[in-house]
Design a protein around this motif. Structure first.
Motif, PDB file in Angstrom:
ATOM      1  N   PHE A 199     -58.268 -64.296  -1.148  1.00  0.00           N
ATOM      2  CA  PHE A 199     -57.093 -64.239  -0.564  1.00  0.00           C
ATOM      3  C   PHE A 199     -57.031 -64.090   1.068  1.00  0.00           C
ATOM      4  N   VAL A 200     -56.207 -64.739   1.569  1.00  0.00           N
ATOM      5  CA  VAL A 200     -56.402 -64.508   3.169  1.00  0.00           C
ATOM      6  C   VAL A 200     -54.610 -64.536   3.468  1.00  0.00           C
ATOM      7  N   ALA A 201     -54.178 -63.385   4.088  1.00  0.00           N
ATOM      8  CA  ALA A 201     -52.838 -63.328   4.535  1.00  0.00           C
ATOM      9  C   ALA A 201     -52.794 -63.040   6.035  1.00  0.00           C
ATOM     10  N   VAL A 202     -52.068 -63.777   6.701  1.00  0.00           N
ATOM     11  CA  VAL A 202     -51.539 -63.918   8.140  1.00  0.00           C
ATOM     12  C   VAL A 202     -50.495 -63.223   8.402  1.00  0.00           C
ATOM     13  N   THR A 203     -50.426 -62.241   9.386  1.00  0.00           N
ATOM     14  CA  THR A 203     -49.090 -61.773   9.694  1.00  0.00           C
ATOM     15  C   THR A 203     -48.571 -62.589  11.112  1.00  0.00           C
ATOM     16  N   LEU A 204     -47.316 -62.856  10.830  1.00  0.00           N
ATOM     17  CA  LEU A 204     -46.283 -63.225  11.739  1.00  0.00           C
ATOM     18  C   LEU A 204     -45.846 -62.243  12.451  1.00  0.00           C
ATOM     19  N   ALA A 205     -45.941 -61.833  13.979  1.00  0.00           N
ATOM     20  CA  ALA A 205     -45.392 -60.844  14.194  1.00  0.00           C
ATOM     21  C   ALA A 205     -44.325 -61.205  15.556  1.00  0.00           C
ATOM     22  N   ALA A 206     -43.415 -60.604  15.883  1.00  0.00           N
ATOM     23  CA  ALA A 206     -42.443 -60.557  16.894  1.00  0.00           C
ATOM     24  C   ALA A 206     -43.089 -60.735  18.367  1.00  0.00           C
ATOM     25  N   CYS A 207     -42.892 -61.751  19.096  1.00  0.00           N
ATOM     26  CA  CYS A 207     -43.425 -61.779  20.526  1.00  0.00           C
ATOM     27  C   CYS A 207     -43.347 -60.614  21.330  1.00  0.00           C
ATOM     28  N   GLY A 208     -44.391 -59.961  21.812  1.00  0.00           N
ATOM     29  CA  GLY A 208     -44.322 -58.922  22.480  1.00  0.00           C
ATOM     30  C   GLY A 208     -44.727 -57.584  21.437  1.00  0.00           C
ATOM     31  N   TYR A 209     -44.979 -57.668  20.333  1.00  0.00           N
ATOM     32  CA  TYR A 209     -45.379 -56.801  19.318  1.00  0.00           C
ATOM     33  C   TYR A 209     -46.909 -56.670  19.670  1.00  0.00           C
ATOM     34  N   ARG A 240     -58.556 -69.891   4.212  1.00  0.00           N
ATOM     35  CA  ARG A 240     -58.271 -70.032   5.599  1.00  0.00           C
ATOM     36  C   ARG A 240     -57.375 -71.171   5.772  1.00  0.00           C
ATOM     37  N   THR A 241     -58.137 -72.286   5.299  1.00  0.00           N
ATOM     38  CA  THR A 241     -57.520 -73.747   5.581  1.00  0.00           C
ATOM     39  C   THR A 241     -55.864 -73.827   4.865  1.00  0.00           C
ATOM     40  N   ALA A 242     -55.991 -73.136   3.566  1.00  0.00           N
ATOM     41  CA  ALA A 242     -54.611 -73.198   2.940  1.00  0.00           C
ATOM     42  C   ALA A 242     -53.492 -72.284   3.524  1.00  0.00           C
ATOM     43  N   VAL A 243     -54.046 -71.297   4.001  1.00  0.00           N
ATOM     44  CA  VAL A 243     -53.105 -70.233   4.644  1.00  0.00           C
ATOM     45  C   VAL A 243     -52.413 -70.899   5.988  1.00  0.00           C
ATOM     46  N   VAL A 245     -47.939 -64.198   5.296  1.00  0.00           N
ATOM     47  CA  VAL A 245     -48.103 -65.343   4.670  1.00  0.00           C
ATOM     48  C   VAL A 245     -49.519 -65.301   4.067  1.00  0.00           C
ATOM     49  N   ALA A 246     -49.639 -65.256   2.584  1.00  0.00           N
ATOM     50  CA  ALA A 246     -51.146 -65.246   1.944  1.00  0.00           C
ATOM     51  C   ALA A 246     -51.188 -66.559   1.108  1.00  0.00           C
ATOM     52  N   ALA A 247     -52.242 -67.173   1.184  1.00  0.00           N
ATOM     53  CA  ALA A 247     -52.684 -68.081   0.360  1.00  0.00           C
ATOM     54  C   ALA A 247     -54.168 -67.817  -0.167  1.00  0.00           C
ATOM     55  N   CYS A 248     -54.464 -68.363  -1.272  1.00  0.00           N
ATOM     56  CA  CYS A 248     -56.035 -68.391  -1.859  1.00  0.00           C
ATOM     57  C   CYS A 248     -56.834 -69.760  -1.874  1.00  0.00           C
ATOM     58  N   GLY A 249     -58.096 -69.371  -2.225  1.00  0.00           N
ATOM     59  CA  GLY A 249     -58.898 -70.660  -2.020  1.00  0.00           C
ATOM     60  C   GLY A 249     -60.096 -69.773  -2.746  1.00  0.00           C
ATOM     61  N   GLU A 250     -61.210 -70.992  -2.927  1.00  0.00           N
ATOM     62  CA  GLU A 250     -62.545 -70.438  -3.701  1.00  0.00           C
ATOM     63  C   GLU A 250     -63.183 -69.757  -2.905  1.00  0.00           C
ATOM     64  N   ASN A 251     -63.224 -69.690  -1.594  1.00  0.00           N
ATOM     65  CA  ASN A 251     -63.863 -68.946  -0.577  1.00  0.00           C
ATOM     66  C   ASN A 251     -63.059 -68.589   0.495  1.00  0.00           C
ATOM     67  N   VAL A 252     -63.511 -68.020   1.553  1.00  0.00           N
ATOM     68  CA  VAL A 252     -62.874 -67.613   2.638  1.00  0.00           C
ATOM     69  C   VAL A 252     -62.326 -68.843   3.396  1.00  0.00           C
ATOM     70  N   ASP A 263     -40.162 -74.825   3.050  1.00  0.00           N
ATOM     71  CA  ASP A 263     -41.213 -76.266   2.875  1.00  0.00           C
ATOM     72  C   ASP A 263     -42.199 -75.477   2.267  1.00  0.00           C
ATOM     73  N   LEU A 264     -42.652 -74.369   2.262  1.00  0.00           N
ATOM     74  CA  LEU A 264     -43.903 -73.782   2.044  1.00  0.00           C
ATOM     75  C   LEU A 264     -44.220 -74.145   0.374  1.00  0.00           C
ATOM     76  N   SER A 265     -45.421 -74.243  -0.032  1.00  0.00           N
ATOM     77  CA  SER A 265     -45.990 -74.562  -1.323  1.00  0.00           C
ATOM     78  C   SER A 265     -45.583 -73.319  -2.150  1.00  0.00           C
ATOM     79  N   PRO A 266     -45.055 -73.861  -3.726  1.00  0.00           N
ATOM     80  CA  PRO A 266     -44.698 -72.675  -4.592  1.00  0.00           C
ATOM     81  C   PRO A 266     -45.950 -71.745  -4.623  1.00  0.00           C
ATOM     82  N   GLU A 267     -47.124 -71.956  -4.382  1.00  0.00           N
ATOM     83  CA  GLU A 267     -48.143 -71.270  -4.764  1.00  0.00           C
ATOM     84  C   GLU A 267     -48.597 -70.132  -3.401  1.00  0.00           C
ATOM     85  N   THR A 268     -47.876 -70.468  -2.358  1.00  0.00           N
ATOM     86  CA  THR A 268     -48.027 -69.327  -1.303  1.00  0.00           C
ATOM     87  C   THR A 268     -47.163 -68.435  -1.302  1.00  0.00           C
TER      88      THR A 268
END
Ligand code: AMP
Ligand code: GLY
Length: 414
Positions: free
Chosen positions: A320-330, A387-390, A376-383, A347-352
């Motif tokens: 699983f990879v999760a990306v943080t969306l932060a407020a500009c300036g943070y 990453r591509t998915a997320v 936002v977190a998504a999974c794949g068989e490897n990193v 619009d995000l996929s239901p698995e996300t």
């Protein structure tokens, strides 16, 4: 039907609520929770620091288990108060949470019990600290003693920077620690602990700096992934037997038995894993990738641990990879970003998995309202696959008040 109360209102607490909600027939409350959590928990408008309010709520609603997300209520004794009132709660007492609340306590504990960590000196006097850093090997690490929300650590590359760091960090408290700089890959190793019993969770790697390539200021965490292929099983095993288990035993020996999530912030140095810091709680955003990998029913696991029954944790193999969306300036001033509308979430996929932290909701729209806004977190068989998915999911979110790192997990692609 089990009733669970989660204390806190960030992405970690949203991930906890989501995880508990995977078990059928569970009633979940979050205090205060956040605007994006309503699908998995009923938010109750009580602050995480209003202990009387939380106690009354737990009593009135016959809560079966309370789980505490953030460190501040733990350090201030919420577990002591719930326990005194006979209410089941999973977390450390104030005396045990000192492992996070006082870096000086944690360093002394590690020194006394031979738990591998950076060599350090503690100062209560500015002049002595200034004298020390004049000749300390560079880079040198300077830390304030108490809770500082991630802003209490400065890595000085020059003697001048070290002097400035001493001056500015003494303003945060009356104690300061100067320690050796450790070289190596960082990883977060968290365990479910009850006294001497330690059940390790899978490891994760956070990205603390604000911008790509580990540039910019330290933050609460800009993205994370689990597992971490470049950390060997041997290192994880050594960290368990030389760090987490002896630390739990040391806390018992010190008459501060620890119950809850014990978080080791570790560095895999050439000489083995060493501790940078302990936290007395789950990591945020580590929880957002570790909990989705856990196959067990978390409520049952925690209840069994509290009743001293053995548990066996099972994990999904996927990354699983999760990306943080932060407020500009943070992590600085985010005033300009506040109120920016967030579009595209539908619009995000239901698995996300989307975990909210600093969002507000009004008139059918989510807007930016805090530093770290969404995970936002998504999974794949490897990193690589994860990453591509997320990142293809993150690209669907439109908001002119958000930014994110593009290199989460990139280091793991060997
Ligand atoms: P902390 O607030 O203790 O988690 O520290 C923030 C960040 O500073 C850590 O995630 C590390 O990247 C870095 N850091 C802290 N202590 C050390 C150390 N002794 N050696 C190298 N890096 C460190
Ligand atoms: N992600 C770092 C922390 O929870 O402290």
């Amino acid at each position: 039907m089990p009733k669970i109360l989660i204390i806190g209102g960030g992405g970690r607490e949203h991930a906890l609520a989501w995880k508990f909600s995977q078990a059928p027939n569970t009633q979940i409350y979050a205090a205060p929770g956040n605007a994006g959590m309503s699908a998995v928990a009923q938010c109750v408008n009580i602050s995480e620091n209003d202990f009387d309010g939380l106690l009354n709520f737990a009593k009135k609603n016959a809560i079966d288990l309370t789980v505490v997300g953030p460190e501040t209520p733990l350090v201030n004794g919420i577990v002591d108060q719930f326990t005194a009132a006979g209410l089941p709660i999973f977390g450390p007492t104030a005396k045990a949470a000192a492992i996070e609340g006082s870096k000086n306590f944690a360093k002394n504990l590690m020194q006394k019990y031979d738990i591998p960590t950076a060599k350090h000196h503690t100062f209560t006097d500015v002049a002595a600290a200034l004298l020390h850093v004049k000749t300390a090997p560079l880079p040198t690490v300077i830390k304030a003693d108490g809770l500082a929300g991630g802003k209490g650590v400065i890595i000085a590359e020059t003697a001048e920077q070290a002097q400035q760091a001493v001056e500015s960090l003494f303003k945060l408290g009356d104690k300061l620690i100067v320690e050796e700089f450790l070289q190596g890959e960082e990883f977060s190793f968290i365990a479910l602990v009850h006294g001497e019993t330690v059940y390790p969770l899978e490891i994760a790697q956070d990205h603390k700096r604000a911008h790509d390539g580990d540039k910019g200021a330290n933050t609460g965490g800009m993205g994370v992934y689990s597992p971490v292929p470049q950390i060997s099983q041997a290192t994880i095993q050594q960290a368990l037997t030389e760090i987490l288990q002896p630390t739990a035993a040391a806390m018992v020996a010190e008459n501060r038995p620890f119950t809850g999530f014990l978080y080791g912030g570790l560095i895999a140095t050439a000489g083995g894993a060493k501790v940078i810091e302990f936290n007395a709680r789950l990591g945020d955003p580590e929880a957002e990738v570790i909990l989705p990998r856990l196959q067990n029913n978390l409520f049952e696991v925690i209840m069994d641990i509290l009743h001293e029954k053995p548990v066996k944790l099972a994990w999904k193999e996927e990354t699983f990879v999760a990306v943080t969306l932060a407020a500009c300036g943070y992590p600085g001033d985010i005033t300009k970003a506040k109120g920016a509308e967030i579009a595209g979430l539908q619009d995000l996929s239901p698995e996300t998995l989307i975990f909210h932290a600093g969002t507000a909701f009004a008139n059918g729209k989510f807007t930016v309202n805090g530093g770290r806004v969404l995970f936002v977190a998504a999974c794949g068989e490897n990193v690589q696959a994860a990453r591509t998915a997320v990142y293809s999911e993150v690209a669907k979110i439109q908001c002119n008040g958000l930014f994110y790192r593009k290199d989460i997990g990139a280091k793991a692609i060997l």
